[in-house]
Design a protein around this motif. Structure first.
Motif, PDB file in Angstrom:
ATOM      1  N   GLY A 121       0.809  -1.216   0.000  1.00 60.55           N
ATOM      2  CA  GLY A 121       0.000   0.000   0.000  1.00 60.55           C
ATOM      3  C   GLY A 121       0.839   1.262   0.000  1.00 60.55           C
ATOM      4  N   GLY A 122       2.069   1.164  -0.459  1.00 61.09           N
ATOM      5  CA  GLY A 122       2.936   2.332  -0.530  1.00 61.09           C
ATOM      6  C   GLY A 122       3.884   2.495   0.647  1.00 61.09           C
ATOM      7  N   TYR A 123       3.727   1.686   1.689  1.00 57.71           N
ATOM      8  CA  TYR A 123       4.647   1.766   2.828  1.00 57.71           C
ATOM      9  C   TYR A 123       5.992   1.173   2.410  1.00 57.71           C
ATOM     10  CZ  TYR A 123       0.727   3.239   5.608  1.00 57.71           C
ATOM     11  OH  TYR A 123      -0.327   3.943   6.088  1.00 57.71           O
ATOM     12  N   THR A 124       7.063   1.892   2.738  1.00 61.85           N
ATOM     13  CA  THR A 124       8.391   1.516   2.271  1.00 61.85           C
ATOM     14  C   THR A 124       9.197   0.721   3.291  1.00 61.85           C
ATOM     15  OG1 THR A 124       9.295   3.644   3.015  1.00 61.85           O
ATOM     16  CG2 THR A 124       8.540   3.495   0.711  1.00 61.85           C
ATOM     17  N   HIS A 125       8.860   0.866   4.574  1.00 59.52           N
ATOM     18  CA  HIS A 125       9.624   0.215   5.646  1.00 59.52           C
ATOM     19  C   HIS A 125       8.676  -0.186   6.775  1.00 59.52           C
ATOM     20  CE1 HIS A 125      12.607   2.536   3.462  1.00 59.52           C
ATOM     21  NE2 HIS A 125      13.511   1.710   3.943  1.00 59.52           N
ATOM     22  N   GLY A 126       9.113  -1.148   7.565  1.00 56.36           N
ATOM     23  CA  GLY A 126       8.339  -1.576   8.715  1.00 56.36           C
ATOM     24  C   GLY A 126       9.211  -1.736   9.935  1.00 56.36           C
ATOM     25  N   VAL A 127       8.576  -1.568  11.095  1.00 54.44           N
ATOM     26  CA  VAL A 127       9.251  -1.728  12.388  1.00 54.44           C
ATOM     27  C   VAL A 127       8.357  -2.589  13.273  1.00 54.44           C
ATOM     28  CG1 VAL A 127      10.190  -0.556  14.416  1.00 54.44           C
ATOM     29  CG2 VAL A 127      10.269   0.575  12.180  1.00 54.44           C
ATOM     30  N   PHE A 128       8.961  -3.544  13.954  1.00 58.70           N
ATOM     31  CA  PHE A 128       8.268  -4.402  14.906  1.00 58.70           C
ATOM     32  C   PHE A 128       9.021  -4.348  16.222  1.00 58.70           C
ATOM     33  CE2 PHE A 128       8.721  -8.501  17.032  1.00 58.70           C
ATOM     34  CZ  PHE A 128       7.426  -8.751  17.420  1.00 58.70           C
ATOM     35  N   VAL A 129       8.299  -4.070  17.308  1.00 59.10           N
ATOM     36  CA  VAL A 129       8.905  -4.082  18.639  1.00 59.10           C
ATOM     37  C   VAL A 129       7.955  -4.829  19.573  1.00 59.10           C
ATOM     38  CG1 VAL A 129      10.004  -2.724  20.460  1.00 59.10           C
ATOM     39  CG2 VAL A 129       9.806  -1.754  18.163  1.00 59.10           C
ATOM     40  N   ARG A 130       8.503  -5.734  20.374  1.00 56.87           N
ATOM     41  CA  ARG A 130       7.694  -6.494  21.335  1.00 56.87           C
ATOM     42  C   ARG A 130       8.118  -6.143  22.763  1.00 56.87           C
ATOM     43  NH1 ARG A 130       6.521 -12.337  19.750  1.00 56.87           N
ATOM     44  NH2 ARG A 130       4.880 -11.185  18.681  1.00 56.87           N
ATOM     45  N   PHE A 131       7.096  -6.035  23.618  1.00 57.60           N
ATOM     46  CA  PHE A 131       7.280  -5.730  25.041  1.00 57.60           C
ATOM     47  C   PHE A 131       6.471  -6.719  25.862  1.00 57.60           C
ATOM     48  CE2 PHE A 131       7.352  -1.830  22.567  1.00 57.60           C
ATOM     49  CZ  PHE A 131       8.550  -1.258  22.945  1.00 57.60           C
ATOM     50  N   GLU A 132       6.828  -6.860  27.120  1.00 52.94           N
ATOM     51  CA  GLU A 132       6.038  -7.702  28.017  1.00 52.94           C
ATOM     52  C   GLU A 132       4.808  -6.975  28.531  1.00 52.94           C
ATOM     53  OE1 GLU A 132       8.129  -9.797  31.054  1.00 52.94           O
ATOM     54  OE2 GLU A 132       9.650 -10.526  29.652  1.00 52.94           O
ATOM     55  N   THR A 133       4.910  -5.654  28.763  1.00 53.92           N
ATOM     56  CA  THR A 133       3.801  -4.914  29.382  1.00 53.92           C
ATOM     57  C   THR A 133       3.579  -3.569  28.687  1.00 53.92           C
ATOM     58  OG1 THR A 133       5.203  -3.700  30.953  1.00 53.92           O
ATOM     59  CG2 THR A 133       4.432  -5.905  31.645  1.00 53.92           C
ATOM     60  N   THR A 134       2.412  -2.999  28.926  1.00 49.52           N
ATOM     61  CA  THR A 134       2.147  -1.653  28.401  1.00 49.52           C
ATOM     62  C   THR A 134       3.052  -0.625  29.070  1.00 49.52           C
ATOM     63  OG1 THR A 134       0.312  -1.380  29.967  1.00 49.52           O
ATOM     64  CG2 THR A 134      -0.247  -2.126  27.738  1.00 49.52           C
ATOM     65  N   GLU A 135       3.466  -0.898  30.296  1.00 44.27           N
ATOM     66  CA  GLU A 135       4.402  -0.003  30.974  1.00 44.27           C
ATOM     67  C   GLU A 135       5.753   0.013  30.266  1.00 44.27           C
ATOM     68  OE1 GLU A 135       1.140  -0.991  33.604  1.00 44.27           O
ATOM     69  OE2 GLU A 135       2.545  -2.327  32.590  1.00 44.27           O
ATOM     70  N   ASP A 136       6.188  -1.149  29.784  1.00 44.69           N
ATOM     71  CA  ASP A 136       7.436  -1.211  29.022  1.00 44.69           C
ATOM     72  C   ASP A 136       7.313  -0.412  27.726  1.00 44.69           C
ATOM     73  OD1 ASP A 136       8.667  -2.850  30.922  1.00 44.69           O
ATOM     74  OD2 ASP A 136       8.140  -4.695  29.865  1.00 44.69           O
ATOM     75  N   LEU A 137       6.156  -0.518  27.056  1.00 44.05           N
ATOM     76  CA  LEU A 137       5.914   0.270  25.847  1.00 44.05           C
ATOM     77  C   LEU A 137       5.964   1.757  26.166  1.00 44.05           C
ATOM     78  CD1 LEU A 137       5.029   0.839  22.909  1.00 44.05           C
ATOM     79  CD2 LEU A 137       2.670   0.380  23.652  1.00 44.05           C
ATOM     80  N   GLN A 138       5.336   2.160  27.249  1.00 43.22           N
ATOM     81  CA  GLN A 138       5.324   3.575  27.621  1.00 43.22           C
ATOM     82  C   GLN A 138       6.746   4.059  27.933  1.00 43.22           C
ATOM     83  OE1 GLN A 138       2.616   5.464  27.278  1.00 43.22           O
ATOM     84  NE2 GLN A 138       3.963   7.202  27.663  1.00 43.22           N
ATOM     85  N   GLY A 139       7.542   3.230  28.608  1.00 43.31           N
ATOM     86  CA  GLY A 139       8.930   3.595  28.883  1.00 43.31           C
ATOM     87  C   GLY A 139       9.732   3.755  27.597  1.00 43.31           C
ATOM     88  N   TYR A 140       9.471   2.902  26.621  1.00 47.62           N
ATOM     89  CA  TYR A 140      10.110   2.987  25.306  1.00 47.62           C
ATOM     90  C   TYR A 140       9.738   4.303  24.632  1.00 47.62           C
ATOM     91  CZ  TYR A 140      10.640   1.670  20.313  1.00 47.62           C
ATOM     92  OH  TYR A 140      10.946   1.619  18.977  1.00 47.62           O
TER      93      TYR A 140
END
Length: 95
Positions: free
Chosen positions: A50-69
């Motif tokens: 759909g026109g997207y040129t790159h992708g990023v995947f990141v996995r965390f254990e918790t939503t708190e870890d995502l927020q810290g990221y």
């Protein structure tokens, strides 16, 4: 577990060197930001993007870890590059 997906469209005026630097900066977050379980980033090769040129995947254990990221200074520096060089969409979900 939390998955954080980013689909990126490189701007036409972004040089290949700038995009390579951006992807390297994103990949480095795996080693500098606490709470990252897994991370990958790369150039799209699918004709179904759909026109997207790159992708990023990141996995965390918790939503708190995502927020810290999200709040981490190294991630904020990458966001500045993303803002300058791309447009993007982000999807976060828990599984």
């Amino acid at each position: 577990m939390i998955d954080h997906l980013v689909f990126v469209v490189a701007r036409e005026d972004a040089s290949p060197e700038d995009i390579e630097d951006l992807i390297a900066s994103i990949r480095n977050l795996k080693y500098t930001v606490p709470g990252v379980v897994d991370l990958s980033a790369g150039e799209n090769f699918s004709a179904r993007s759909g026109g997207y040129t790159h992708g990023v995947f990141v996995r965390f254990e918790t939503t708190e870890d995502l927020q810290g990221y999200i709040e981490h200074p190294d991630h904020q520096a990458v966001v500045e590059k993303l803002d300058r060089l791309t447009s993007r969409i982000v999807v976060d979900y828990e599984f």
